[in-house]
Scaffold this motif. Structure first.
Motif, mmCIF file in Angstrom:
data_model
loop_
_atom_site.group_PDB
_atom_site.id
_atom_site.type_symbol
_atom_site.label_atom_id
_atom_site.label_comp_id
_atom_site.label_asym_id
_atom_site.label_seq_id
_atom_site.Cartn_x
_atom_site.Cartn_y
_atom_site.Cartn_z
ATOM 1 N N LYS A 347 23.174 42.459 33.851
ATOM 2 C CA LYS A 347 23.533 43.860 34.029
ATOM 3 C C LYS A 347 22.353 44.706 33.562
ATOM 4 O O LYS A 347 21.939 44.616 32.407
ATOM 5 N N VAL A 349 19.812 48.556 34.144
ATOM 6 C CA VAL A 349 19.833 49.974 34.516
ATOM 7 C C VAL A 349 19.370 50.114 35.955
ATOM 8 O O VAL A 349 18.402 49.479 36.383
ATOM 9 N N THR A 372 24.372 51.642 36.326
ATOM 10 C CA THR A 372 23.968 50.247 36.125
ATOM 11 C C THR A 372 24.097 49.448 37.413
ATOM 12 O O THR A 372 24.734 49.876 38.377
ATOM 13 N N ASP A 408 30.235 51.648 35.139
ATOM 14 C CA ASP A 408 29.353 51.263 34.035
ATOM 15 C C ASP A 408 30.135 50.658 32.874
ATOM 16 O O ASP A 408 29.536 50.128 31.941
#
Length: 522
Positions: A347, A349, A372, A408
């Motif tokens: 995971k 950005v 994300t 997110d």
């Protein structure tokens, strides 16, 4: 979203003789409008295509269903008229019939339109939807987040899953519609007695059982409750359920039903009282039940004690420099060994998500999606012996690809669970060659094409590779077919054993060209 494609590829240099076919007069092409006739081993016996042919008067459209055999020869084509408001929500094939779910937001209806393998039409089933259900369908279709609602039961019929708003929370309804006269319809309805949103996903089904994973979410809480529910697929009767409570939390992602009627589930297990949406799992978990729900086999594979013998594992149970692994399929060989086909992900950005957030804030709006993404990379094949002891792990390199997370909130594992439901990983399909006791695990490999530089300093093009990992006699080997990015309306479909089907849509010509390509395997 890069992976929810109308997209893909153009065949490169490593091809052998191809069979071709062109389908004309396609006003529009979408990925979900195509499908393959698959047997239990995912071997292909033919293809079907649903598409718009012509615009008619008074808001009507002409549509066509075209059926081909596995060598791309025409079997049948049938045309019909319907409102221009219809949208194909889903389709499925159950070995004897095809079912299309056509959604009309204006009329708040879902029409189930069926055809046999020769494209002979069956009677339409028109379902009037609750306003809330219709709104969920419409929003999901527009956002591209509506997961499968039609699920085939081989040679029996189709299960339609829709939300239910009758209880204190949100539940669901499973309606079974037979595809032949020898089977009776049934309904299974879950009405929650407590607040919370329940979603359900079939993880295995055959002519005896339907194995469901029920996920309960309460508000924005990190708490998720998972329950495995097993139904009788002939009557809809609930046979048993397994609740993974706070004392023994589990995330179930895979299931398979053995020839002797045993039901196996596989996923990850956690510490007592762990919040699955945030916590790191302790390892892999598998359990097998009989038809009464009695446990006949159970096994836990710890990251620290078992997987660390093959891969580097940190003290917090995370795989060092790897992140996480999502298992797409579990295949049992004739020798009794199991292979888990997994894909690495993290995971991270999202630059696109951040940019979209900035633009939304500047315009006073709300961002659609999150900040994300899942970054997806290499293939991991876990080999288990007949007692499900971990025997080996092999890694196969693959280029990175990225897909925007729907939210997110929550752990990487939960994000992967949601993305998998939308077909967002690089995994395409697996296929078993029963006669030779082989299997093929197939992926799209992004940014791995080996285009040669023509001039010094010229930047190499990112490309695509169709990667097949072959298990033969206990050995794993790789075959690649190089593909380029020249086409933006291309996809790969399963084909008969040893082949893949490459499909390209031309907006200018309003046609689709199909090519059957042989893999480089003996």
């Amino acid at each position: 979203m890069r992976k929810l494609l109308y997209v893909l590829l153009f065949v490169g240099t490593y091809v052998v003789s191809a069979q071709t076919k062109t389908i004309e007069n396609m006003v529009e092409f979408k990925v979900k409008n195509t499908g393959a006739f698959l047997d239990d081993a995912n071997d292909v016996d033919g293809y079907y295509f649903f598409y718009e042919v012509d615009k008619l008067k008074k808001g009507m459209r002409e549509f066509a269903v075209n059926i081909l055999d596995k060598n791309l020869n025409d079997v049948a084509i049938k045309k019909f008229e319907a409102s221009k408001k219809i949208v194909l929500a889903d389709n499925a094939f159950n070995n004897e019939a095809i079912m299309f779910a056509l959604f009309n937001n204006k009329e708040k209806t879902l029409t189930l339109k069926g055809f046999d393998r020769k494209a002979n039409p069956k009677d339409d089933i028109v379902i009037t939807l609750d306003k809330k259900v219709a709104r969920l369908f419409n929003n999901g279709l527009r956002a591209g987040t509506l997961s499968s609602v039609l699920h085939p039961v081989k040679n029996k019929g189709f299960i339609l899953i829709t939300p239910n708003f009758d209880g204190k929370g949100t539940g669901y309804v499973l309606d079974f519609y037979p595809s032949n006269e020898n089977v009776s319809p049934w309904k299974y309805e879950f009405i929650p007695s407590e607040r919370g949103f329940h979603s359900v996903t079939p993880v295995a089904l055959n002519d005896k059982f339907v194995v469901l994973v029920d996920v309960r979410t309460k508000g924005m809480s990190a708490k998720r409750e998972f329950t495995t529910i097993v139904l009788n697929s002939q009557t809809g009767e609930k046979l048993f359920e397994k609740v993974y409570d706070k004392n023994d939390p589990k995330l179930i992602t895979n299931s398979f039903i053995s020839e002797d009627g045993k039901i196996s589930v596989m996923g990850q297990y956690y510490e007592p009282n762990a919040k699955i949406a945030k916590a790191q799992s302790l390892g892999l978990y598998t359990e097998q039940y009989d038809e009464k729900g009695e446990v006949v086999f159970s096994k836990r594979i710890s990251w620290q004690e078992d997987v660390s013998k093959f891969l580097p594992v940190k003290k917090n149970n995370k795989l060092k420099d790897i992140g996480y692994i999502f298992f797409h399929d579990i295949i049992k060989t004739q020798s009794g060994e199991y292979y888990g086909i997994g894909e690495q992900y993290k995971k991270t950005v999202s630059a696109l998500g951040v940019a979209s957030g900035i633009l939304a804030a500047a315009g006073g709006g709300i961002q659609a999606g999150g900040y994300t993404q899942l970054t997806i990379k290499d293939v991991y094949i876990f080999k288990f012996d007949k007692d499900f002891n971990l025997a080996d792990v092999q890694v196969f390199e693959k280029g990175k690809s990225r897909i925007q997370n729907l939210t997110d909130f929550g752990s990487p594992q939960l994000s992967a669970y949601m993305i998998k439901a939308l077909g967002g990983f690089d995994f395409v399909y697996s296929q078993r060659d029963v006669k030779r006791d082989r299997f093929y695990a197939n992926f799209i490999d992004y940014e791995r094409a080996s285009d040669k530089k023509e001039k010094k300093g010229e930047k190499r093009k990112a490309g695509f590779v169709f990667k097949t990992i072959i298990q033969d006699g206990g050995e794993l080997t790789v075959d690649n077919i190089e593909l380029s990015k020249e086409s933006k309306n291309f996809r790969v479909l399963p084909a008969k054993v040893g082949y893949i089907l490459l499909l390209e849509y031309s907006r200018k010509k309003k046609s689709s060209s199909l090519r059957l390509e042989k893999l480089n395997i003996k």
